[in-house]
Design a protein around this motif. Structure first.
Motif, short mmCIF file in Angstrom:
data_model
loop_
_atom_site.label_atom_id
_atom_site.label_comp_id
_atom_site.label_asym_id
_atom_site.label_seq_id
_atom_site.Cartn_x
_atom_site.Cartn_y
_atom_site.Cartn_z
N ARG A 30 0.84 -1.20 0.00
CA ARG A 30 0.00 0.00 0.00
C ARG A 30 0.87 1.25 0.00
O ARG A 30 1.84 1.33 0.74
CB ARG A 30 -0.89 0.01 1.24
N THR A 31 0.50 2.22 -0.85
CA THR A 31 1.15 3.52 -0.87
C THR A 31 0.06 4.58 -0.90
O THR A 31 -1.13 4.25 -0.88
CB THR A 31 2.07 3.70 -2.09
N ASN A 32 0.45 5.84 -1.03
CA ASN A 32 -0.56 6.89 -1.09
C ASN A 32 -1.24 6.98 -2.46
O ASN A 32 -2.21 7.70 -2.62
CB ASN A 32 0.03 8.24 -0.69
N ASN A 33 -0.74 6.25 -3.45
CA ASN A 33 -1.43 6.29 -4.74
C ASN A 33 -1.65 4.90 -5.36
O ASN A 33 -1.96 4.80 -6.54
CB ASN A 33 -0.70 7.20 -5.73
N SER A 34 -1.49 3.86 -4.55
CA SER A 34 -1.82 2.53 -5.08
C SER A 34 -1.91 1.51 -3.94
O SER A 34 -1.37 1.71 -2.86
CB SER A 34 -0.76 2.06 -6.09
N CYS A 35 -2.62 0.45 -4.22
CA CYS A 35 -2.58 -0.74 -3.37
C CYS A 35 -2.48 -1.91 -4.33
O CYS A 35 -3.16 -1.96 -5.34
CB CYS A 35 -3.76 -0.83 -2.42
N ASN A 36 -1.57 -2.81 -4.01
CA ASN A 36 -1.28 -3.91 -4.93
C ASN A 36 -1.31 -5.24 -4.21
O ASN A 36 -1.17 -5.31 -2.99
CB ASN A 36 0.09 -3.69 -5.58
N TYR A 37 -1.48 -6.27 -5.01
CA TYR A 37 -1.58 -7.63 -4.52
C TYR A 37 -0.47 -8.46 -5.16
O TYR A 37 -0.34 -8.47 -6.38
CB TYR A 37 -2.94 -8.22 -4.91
N SER A 38 0.31 -9.15 -4.34
CA SER A 38 1.38 -9.99 -4.88
C SER A 38 0.76 -11.17 -5.63
O SER A 38 -0.38 -11.57 -5.38
CB SER A 38 2.30 -10.47 -3.77
N TYR A 51 -12.44 -3.51 -5.13
CA TYR A 51 -12.64 -2.12 -4.69
C TYR A 51 -11.40 -1.62 -3.97
O TYR A 51 -10.70 -2.41 -3.32
CB TYR A 51 -13.86 -2.01 -3.76
N HIS A 52 -11.16 -0.33 -4.09
CA HIS A 52 -10.09 0.28 -3.31
C HIS A 52 -10.40 1.74 -3.03
O HIS A 52 -11.23 2.35 -3.69
CB HIS A 52 -8.72 0.09 -3.97
N THR A 53 -9.71 2.26 -2.03
CA THR A 53 -9.93 3.64 -1.62
C THR A 53 -9.03 4.58 -2.41
O THR A 53 -7.95 4.19 -2.86
CB THR A 53 -9.63 3.83 -0.12
N GLY A 85 -14.53 -0.89 -8.15
CA GLY A 85 -14.92 0.40 -7.60
C GLY A 85 -13.84 1.18 -6.92
O GLY A 85 -12.82 0.64 -6.49
N ILE A 86 -14.11 2.48 -6.84
CA ILE A 86 -13.29 3.46 -6.15
C ILE A 86 -14.14 4.05 -5.03
O ILE A 86 -15.25 4.53 -5.28
CB ILE A 86 -12.84 4.59 -7.09
N ILE A 87 -13.61 4.04 -3.82
CA ILE A 87 -14.29 4.61 -2.67
C ILE A 87 -13.47 5.82 -2.22
O ILE A 87 -12.28 5.69 -1.94
CB ILE A 87 -14.41 3.59 -1.52
N SER A 88 -14.12 6.97 -2.17
CA SER A 88 -13.44 8.18 -1.70
C SER A 88 -14.33 8.89 -0.70
O SER A 88 -15.48 8.50 -0.51
CB SER A 88 -13.10 9.11 -2.87
N ARG A 89 -13.83 9.94 -0.12
CA ARG A 89 -14.66 10.71 0.81
C ARG A 89 -15.78 11.45 0.09
O ARG A 89 -16.69 11.98 0.71
CB ARG A 89 -13.79 11.67 1.61
#
Length: 182
Positions: A30-38, A51-53, A85-89
């Motif tokens: 996880r970083t501030n501009n991505s989340c990844n799966y090995s 889905y990710h934020t 999906g994208i979940i944001s505030r």
């Protein structure tokens, strides 16, 4: 990040993949501009949900759209039973694949830097959720992407209610909302 009020620990993207066996897979990077799966986490899995934020944004990035196409191309997505999906505030944006052939062409096109730059300028440059939905829907329709948009805005006083979800289409230079409850 646009919103400096968000704490640093909350600026990391997070998310999940729900596979066809009902297993929830969490990202291991996880970083501030991505989340990844090995590869070890997702190898052999068929996704039903992904889905990710976006703690610092509201629309899918070109990289998000490319990753979606890559996963499809690797056989990890059953387009008949899948949502992304994208979940944001600001709200939730869900994409569903409505045309496999068009989506496959769109995915290949998203590897072109000029297309990514155009997307970032048109869609990524929006300042509010409703404009973002309009530009995203317009862009996806203009490029015959094979993707449809469903969205739900969120305000500080709102709770997530199913009757707020709207399927969007773009016609005559304007957004058309369809009520998902009907």
């Amino acid at each position: 990040c646009i919103d400096d009020e968000i704490a640093d620990s909350e600026k990391l993207e997070d998310g999940w993949i729900l596979d066809s066996q009902g297993q929830i897979i969490k990202p291991d990077k996880r970083t501030n501009n991505s989340c990844n799966y090995s590869t070890e986490l997702i190898n052999g899995k068929i996704y039903q949900e992904w889905y990710h934020t976006h703690p610092c944004g509201m629309v899918p990035s070109p990289a998000d759209l490319y990753k979606l196409g890559f996963a499809y191309n690797k056989g990890r997505i059953d387009p008949e039973n899948f949502s992304y999906g994208i979940i944001s505030r600001y709200g939730i944006i869900t994409l569903v694949i409505s045309s496999i052939d068009n989506f496959d062409l769109f995915y290949k096109m998203m590897s072109d830097d000029s297309i990514k730059n155009e997307y970032n300028t048109i869609v990524g440059g929006t300042k509010n959720f409703n404009d973002a939905i309009k530009e995203l829907t317009k862009y996806l329709k203009n490029y015959n992407s094979g993707l449809n948009v469903i969205s739900c805005p969120i305000s500080d006083n709102d709770s997530l209610l199913w009757d707020k979800y709207k399927a969007q289409d773009f016609k005559n230079n304007d957004i058309i909302n369809y009520n998902c409850k009907q």
